[in-house]
Design a protein around this motif. Sequence first.
Motif, PDB file in Angstrom:
ATOM      1  N   ASN A  38       0.799  -1.218   0.000  1.00 25.11           N
ATOM      2  CA  ASN A  38       0.000   0.000   0.000  1.00 25.11           C
ATOM      3  C   ASN A  38       0.829   1.264   0.000  1.00 25.11           C
ATOM      4  O   ASN A  38       0.425   2.292   0.539  1.00 25.11           O
ATOM      5  N   SER A  79      -9.828  10.278  -2.308  1.00 27.15           N
ATOM      6  CA  SER A  79      -9.418   9.042  -1.661  1.00 27.15           C
ATOM      7  C   SER A  79      -7.905   9.021  -1.562  1.00 27.15           C
ATOM      8  O   SER A  79      -7.208   9.365  -2.513  1.00 27.15           O
ATOM      9  N   ASN A  81      -4.625   6.541  -0.051  1.00 33.92           N
ATOM     10  CA  ASN A  81      -4.138   5.340   0.599  1.00 33.92           C
ATOM     11  C   ASN A  81      -2.919   5.713   1.415  1.00 33.92           C
ATOM     12  O   ASN A  81      -2.074   6.475   0.963  1.00 33.92           O
ATOM     13  N   TYR A 186      -6.503   4.139   5.287  1.00 36.70           N
ATOM     14  CA  TYR A 186      -7.128   4.532   4.024  1.00 36.70           C
ATOM     15  C   TYR A 186      -8.209   5.560   4.315  1.00 36.70           C
ATOM     16  O   TYR A 186      -8.964   5.431   5.288  1.00 36.70           O
TER      17      TYR A 186
END
Length: 600
Positions: A38, A79, A81, A186
Amino acid sequence: MNWSMRKSMKKRTAILAAVICLCTVSGCGAQPPVVDMNDTNMTQVSETDITLDEENMTQMSETETLDDDKTDVNMTQVSQNGAGIQENDAYVYFFGTDCIYVVDKATDDARFLWKSDAFEPGYGMFDGKGILLGEKIYFLERVAGRLEDSGVYYEMFVLSKMNADGSGYEQAVAREDSIYGYTGIYYSNGVLHLYNSYNTEGTRCYAVLADGSLGAEIPVEETKFLYQKALEEEWLDPSGLVYLTDGEAFFAVTQTDKQTFERVDLHTKERTVIGEIDGQGSMSAVYHEGTLYYMLCDETRKATVGYLSAEDATGGVLFELSDMSDYTKRFSPFDFGIRVSGDDLYYMDMRDYDAYLVRIRITGSQQPMYFEEPVYRTKIHEVGTLAVEKHEIYAEKNPKQVLGTVDIEWLSVDTSFAGAKKINAYLYEHEAANMLTQFESNVRRDEEFIDELSVPYSYDSEVPCVRYFDGNYVSFVQEGYDYFGGAHGLPLWEGYVFDLETGERLLLPDIISNTEAELKDLVTEYFGEIIDESPSYFWPDAKETVRESVSLETTDFVLTDEGICFFMHPYSIAAYAMGFSEVTIPYAEFSGLRFSPKKS
């Protein structure tokens, strides 16, 4: 008092501790991944990419999960991560689990914004994950302790936060509410997700309020967090892959004889091969704006940095790092990997044994720019260089079978110092020649056992840094790791102090005038403070063991800028997982110092 509970017992020990943590707290699931997970930058996606109705795949309204008047409407379309790098208008942030490092975008000044009490330079210094939400930073911080019911030592990652300028640090979610700890973070649609790839029961979701603070906890099933759903259905294995999200899919690098770059659709579970990267080794990768950037380190520690387009599989090598002449064993470029933000790619390199952050403009001339101040200063080049000796010991019955390996690194003092010849001869004899002879003797003694074990013995030794140097005296710790079978090896430290003029090795009576009884009282008092602070971490007789071990002639110690550091080995006063226990006693506490320590 300056003290720390050291756990830098070489990378394999750190990995073992992580495995112990997972086995103890998480129920011993899959093994930790061998590559970064990630580690990707902020991506702009629609709400539909993350928040989808499970039955008819129509877009959810924000009111179905969050109250309109409580969320920051400016962030609901974004969004992110959790990544090793983030940036705003002022700074580029590099996240570790014990520190945050920043680069000022206006001046290119680089510095630590924050360090925890457990911070140590070296392995995995910037292997953390963080997110910028407005003027707030959320990041995963490493914490350690013992379970109250069993007393078992653990390490886990919890959510901490601070302001973007470094002020206002606090743990955002209480440790007792973190259940299993987190492997990822996240943010999407006004919700912050904290998840553990190895135990889905540990996922926690919180509303993010307009001021960037956390609001009420939200049931994970209401958020339609697709990565969580894939883990719960057990079709997405988090071990052995690099997961790099673009919102609706994850990009994975599968490691076999080649590195295969795939797109994994979280809706359909389809895997689409995008391309392959030649070469084997340890891989660090980030997905950024449609391109996979990677660093591949082979067994010689040569690092290749390249890219591969997710759109048309075009790619190539950007540059290589192959000159390891002034690297320490403690450091490899892979320990930092690569970070990409905007048009800039960052990596770590060493010059004169000091670690520097380096920036390359991907779209420009690709000339490396080394930031002025090193991130990690070893002070080795101020004294000399590092000498290295490696050997393999083969079986007498089968000359192709390796029974043992030796990899020794020791300090070689520059000949500009009058005592250099004497010091170098002493260190070669003591750290190289004698250790090699002793190790080979042990290997020959156990040859039949090693043959049955099928795992070679090994001995590694290194000098990660110089702890004290003032032009007249030098002090450092020789850190060794002895493996003779079993679950793990045994770490060994030996402290050295040398007079650079005479070449003599100095012991405590050469430095202080205290009697042995006085020294026992002083060292036991300082160790007693840390033992009393966390008594469950230590053996019941820890204080008595410290007192009995203190001797003017044989006690392990090393000089530092702050004082004299005394250390106890694993198993001596605490469990192996606790590593080395240290206390640093200020010079002012000792009687009749025989030298004048430099001002730190």
